[in-house]
Motif scaffolding. Structure first.
Motif, PDB file in Angstrom:
ATOM      1  N   GLN A 217       0.958   5.740  -1.981  1.00 15.90           N
ATOM      2  CA  GLN A 217       1.463   5.096  -3.276  1.00 15.90           C
ATOM      3  C   GLN A 217       2.926   4.798  -3.109  1.00 15.90           C
ATOM      4  OE1 GLN A 217       0.052   8.686  -5.466  1.00 15.90           O
ATOM      5  NE2 GLN A 217      -1.368   7.337  -6.236  1.00 15.90           N
ATOM      6  N   PRO A 218       3.365   3.726  -2.478  1.00 14.56           N
ATOM      7  CA  PRO A 218       4.536   3.314  -2.587  1.00 14.56           C
ATOM      8  C   PRO A 218       5.039   2.912  -3.827  1.00 14.56           C
ATOM      9  CG  PRO A 218       3.168   1.680  -1.225  1.00 14.56           C
ATOM     10  CD  PRO A 218       2.445   2.897  -1.864  1.00 14.56           C
ATOM     11  N   VAL A 219       6.255   3.159  -4.287  1.00 15.06           N
ATOM     12  CA  VAL A 219       6.398   2.670  -5.748  1.00 15.06           C
ATOM     13  C   VAL A 219       6.967   1.239  -5.848  1.00 15.06           C
ATOM     14  CG1 VAL A 219       7.204   5.072  -6.605  1.00 15.06           C
ATOM     15  CG2 VAL A 219       9.057   3.475  -5.477  1.00 15.06           C
ATOM     16  N   ASN A 220       7.389   0.781  -4.492  1.00 14.33           N
ATOM     17  CA  ASN A 220       7.886  -0.693  -4.753  1.00 14.33           C
ATOM     18  C   ASN A 220       7.558  -1.422  -3.318  1.00 14.33           C
ATOM     19  OD1 ASN A 220       9.932   0.010  -2.873  1.00 14.33           O
ATOM     20  ND2 ASN A 220      11.220   0.353  -4.787  1.00 14.33           N
ATOM     21  N   ARG A 221       7.929  -2.405  -3.328  1.00 10.81           N
ATOM     22  CA  ARG A 221       7.427  -3.193  -1.994  1.00 10.81           C
ATOM     23  C   ARG A 221       8.476  -2.973  -0.863  1.00 10.81           C
ATOM     24  NH1 ARG A 221       7.183  -9.947  -1.471  1.00 10.81           N
ATOM     25  NH2 ARG A 221       6.864 -10.148   0.891  1.00 10.81           N
ATOM     26  N   PHE A 222       9.741  -2.548  -1.038  1.00 11.33           N
ATOM     27  CA  PHE A 222      10.369  -2.125  -0.111  1.00 11.33           C
ATOM     28  C   PHE A 222       9.990  -0.828   0.492  1.00 11.33           C
ATOM     29  CE2 PHE A 222      13.750   0.749   1.696  1.00 11.33           C
ATOM     30  CZ  PHE A 222      14.390  -0.163   2.562  1.00 11.33           C
ATOM     31  N   VAL A 223       9.619   0.164  -0.063  1.00  9.47           N
ATOM     32  CA  VAL A 223       9.067   1.521   0.660  1.00  9.47           C
ATOM     33  C   VAL A 223       7.704   1.063   1.446  1.00  9.47           C
ATOM     34  CG1 VAL A 223       7.923   3.782  -0.108  1.00  9.47           C
ATOM     35  CG2 VAL A 223      10.006   2.886  -1.296  1.00  9.47           C
ATOM     36  N   ALA A 224       6.838   0.268   0.642  1.00  6.24           N
ATOM     37  CA  ALA A 224       5.611  -0.231   1.319  1.00  6.24           C
ATOM     38  C   ALA A 224       6.008  -0.817   2.658  1.00  6.24           C
ATOM     39  CB  ALA A 224       4.999  -0.994   0.243  1.00  6.24           C
ATOM     40  N   ALA A 225       6.829  -1.748   2.596  1.00  2.00           N
ATOM     41  CA  ALA A 225       7.161  -2.539   3.849  1.00  2.00           C
ATOM     42  C   ALA A 225       8.059  -1.497   4.994  1.00  2.00           C
ATOM     43  CB  ALA A 225       8.050  -3.634   3.748  1.00  2.00           C
ATOM     44  N   PHE A 226       8.736  -0.527   4.565  1.00  2.00           N
ATOM     45  CA  PHE A 226       9.414   0.185   5.403  1.00  2.00           C
ATOM     46  C   PHE A 226       8.718   1.272   6.235  1.00  2.00           C
ATOM     47  CE2 PHE A 226      12.145   3.706   6.642  1.00  2.00           C
ATOM     48  CZ  PHE A 226      13.174   3.318   7.450  1.00  2.00           C
ATOM     49  N   LEU A 227       7.682   1.852   5.452  1.00  2.87           N
ATOM     50  CA  LEU A 227       6.885   2.777   6.037  1.00  2.87           C
ATOM     51  C   LEU A 227       5.613   2.118   6.581  1.00  2.87           C
ATOM     52  CD1 LEU A 227       7.541   5.785   3.652  1.00  2.87           C
ATOM     53  CD2 LEU A 227       8.359   5.554   5.902  1.00  2.87           C
TER      54      LEU A 227
END
Length: 365
Positions: A217-227
């Motif tokens: 449940q990444p809060v934004n696109r940065f978190v989704a892309a980084f992990l």
């Protein structure tokens, strides 16, 4: 907590974080995100520009590092080359004028925990990288501090030794239950070690949650892309309405959105959004979860990377994009036309931009 350097360079931009007693908290993010600066402020090695640091209920903003009841393990181990392992581990206690009997007990207990008793009379130059790391850990353990601080402690080890030492750190934390703050740029370390993971970028905390929470449940696109390895797939497109249904339309194809995703999409008809799905959310063949033609994207298989019983498929899609699917291994020729079925439960819709908000989170506003 804020840290600004001369020239109005702000490294940490007002982060606020409570760490539970006995918790293993990992700060992760790309180089320059502020994670090491944050750790050094907690340690007292960097003055803070604004805010408050409290350890065990005691404000330590102006307390010297040696009086903060913390122990820090660095990337380069920082062992004294002319001292034996025993003396390296005992040195800090000797400076604090602990009785010799107490020093000996603490050093030998720590050595036993770490499996380095037989190394106590050796000097650092006679040790492997992994052994030196355990000595550095032992030097921290003998302090019996309130908080352990780790700054990229495994980055100098080879891949195999990093995995082994990660397991040792997990066992060590379970045994000692000491509050730990661990800094790394390695997402695998973050996901395997942390009770909670703090993802940082640009001096801000982007998300703080359990490893599964930040991954699923990444809060934004940065978190989704980084992990995630491979990282999440992203497709630029827009939401359109067709016969009362919300459809994600892109150069790569169209995807009909139902259920919760459909409800969210209905609120953004006519807007540009980004569809995100992790490689394991794509299937080469229909499954119980991913089986609908209106939730499939056509493409051409470019490259296959075998991973034992799984494989990564790199698939070119219309519009010049490429998707990565992690699926069960099978024999398939590169250049084959394929259809990728999307698991609707693993879809995300993001606002545009590097830090675009995840619109599909239940509490997204």
């Amino acid at each position: 907590m804020v840290k600004t350097y001369e020239g109005d360079v702000t490294a940490v931009r007002g982060i606020s974080l409570h760490i539970n007693d006995g918790e293993f908290l990992v700060l992760v993010g790309p180089s320059g995100c502020g994670k090491s600066t944050t750790l050094r402020m907690v340690a007292g090695l960097e003055d803070i520009t604004g805010g408050t640091i409290s350890i065990g209920g005691r404000v330590v903003n102006h307390v010297a590092p040696k009086d903060r009841d913390i122990a820090m393990v660095f990337q380069n181990y920082a062992l004294y080359p002319h001292m034996t392992v025993y003396k390296n581990m005992a040195f800090g206690l000797k400076l604090r004028k602990f009785p010799k009997v107490e020093i000996d007990k603490r050093v030998r207990d720590a050595a036993k925990i770490l499996g380095i008793t037989e190394l106590l009379e050796r000097r650092p130059k006679a040790l492997s990288g992994g052994q030196r790391q355990r000595v550095a850990l032992g030097r921290a353990i003998v302090r019996d501090p309130s908080v352990f601080l780790f700054d990229e402690p495994l980055s100098n080890l080879d891949a195999k030794l990093r995995v082994e030492t990660r397991a040792e750190l997990k066992r060590l934390h379970k045994r000692l239950s000491t509050t730990t703050i661990y800094v790394t740029h390695d997402q695998e370390e973050a996901m395997t070690l942390g009770d909670r993971v703090v993802v940082m970028s640009g001096g801000h905390i982007q998300q703080c949650d359990t490893p599964l929470g930040v991954y699923r449940q990444p809060v934004n696109r940065f978190v989704a892309a980084f992990l995630g390895t491979p990282p999440m797939n992203f497709i630029d497109g827009r939401i359109v309405a067709e016969d009362g249904r919300a459809v994600f339309q892109s150069d790569a194809g169209r995807v009909v959105l139902d259920g919760h995703h459909g409800e969210v999409a209905q609120q953004h008809v006519g807007q540009e959004v980004v569809l995100g799905i992790r490689p394991e959310g794509l299937e080469l063949h229909p499954t119980a979860e991913a089986n609908r033609e209106d939730m499939a994207i056509d493409g051409e298989l470019d490259v296959v990377e075998p991973l034992g019983n799984m494989m990564d498929m790199f698939v070119s899609v219309a519009g010049g994009g490429r998707l990565v699917a992690r699926v069960k291994a099978e024999v398939i020729e590169e250049g084959t036309a394929v259809k990728l079925f999307l698991d609707p439960d693993k879809l995300h819709l993001f606002e545009t931009g590097e830090y675009g908000k995840n619109l599909t989170l239940r509490d997204a506003v």
